[in-house]
Motif scaffolding. Structure first.
Motif: not given
Length: 222
Positions: A47-49, A134-142, A155-160
């Motif tokens: 909820t906080t995230e 947490v996944f970060v996906v690039g424009p190349d789908r990788k 989770r620390n979304f400032d770090e993300v």
């Protein structure tokens, strides 16, 4: 249980969300995406995230990065949860929450075993404890980043966001970012860049405390 790691292709999927049905690749377009998962709706840490992510979504928008959350609850459950998030966190959820009721997305991304089935609302958050990615996906789908958190650590979304800034910088310039780097600070010329090529790119030179550490100003800094 197969796992996805950096450099793997992020699986495409179709899903119902709180903003309607999506096909992931079509929805993501040619931009970057942050995809983050949650064991169940109505869980305290999550909820906080979701609330905090909603409060800083504008920063991701500025960078052309889309936000997409996952919960195993039906759309109706996540919609009700969103009301609680707005009430308790002061920010309304402003991005879609996937209703992964058949666990298809969780399985495709290696967060739940293939043999998980049945009513998602009958599974406790503890049974879904591995849905804290947490996944970060690039424009190349990788996949460019994978983070996995325990249920008890928010989770620390400032770090993300900091990592996204690094990924965007390093995708467009042949540099790497050092420990504790923040936007605008000095960067490191990538090891794949020869000295001859670096001289063309940085004719003013660089600091070199060791032959393998070549430090320059952030090329995007004013």
């Amino acid at each position: 249980m197969p796992t996805l790691t950096i450099g793997d292709t992020a699986p495409d999927f179709q899903a119902d969300t709180t903003d309607g049905p999506i096909s992931f690749y079509d929805w993501a377009g040619d931009g970057w995406t942050v995809l983050f998962s949650h064991p169940r709706a109505f869980t305290p840490v999550c909820t906080t995230e979701l609330g905090y992510m909603a409060s800083i979504k504008g920063e991701f928008d500025k960078r052309g990065v889309k936000i997409l959350a996952i919960s195993t609850d039906p759309v109706e459950g996540s919609s009700e949860w969103s009301k609680d998030i707005e009430e308790t966190q002061g920010s309304a959820v402003n991005y879609p929450i996937i209703a992964d009721v058949d666990h298809a997305v969780a399985k495709a991304y290696g967060m739940l075993p293939a043999d998980v089935d049945g009513d998602p609302t009958a599974r406790t958050p503890a049974q879904n404890a591995t849905l804290r990615n947490v996944f970060v996906v690039g424009p190349d789908r990788k996949i460019k980043l994978v983070l996995i958190y325990p249920m008890t650590t928010g989770r620390n979304f400032d770090e993300v966001l900091r990592v996204v800034d690094s990924l965007l910088l390093t995708a467009n310039h042949q540099v790497a970012t050092p420990a504790q780097w923040q936007p605008g600070q000095d960067v490191i010329i990538a090891g794949s860049v020869s000295n001859d090529a670096a001289k063309e790119k940085y004719p003013e030179g660089w600091d070199e405390p060791k032959p393998y550490i070549r430090i320059v100003k952030d090329p995007t800094a004013a």
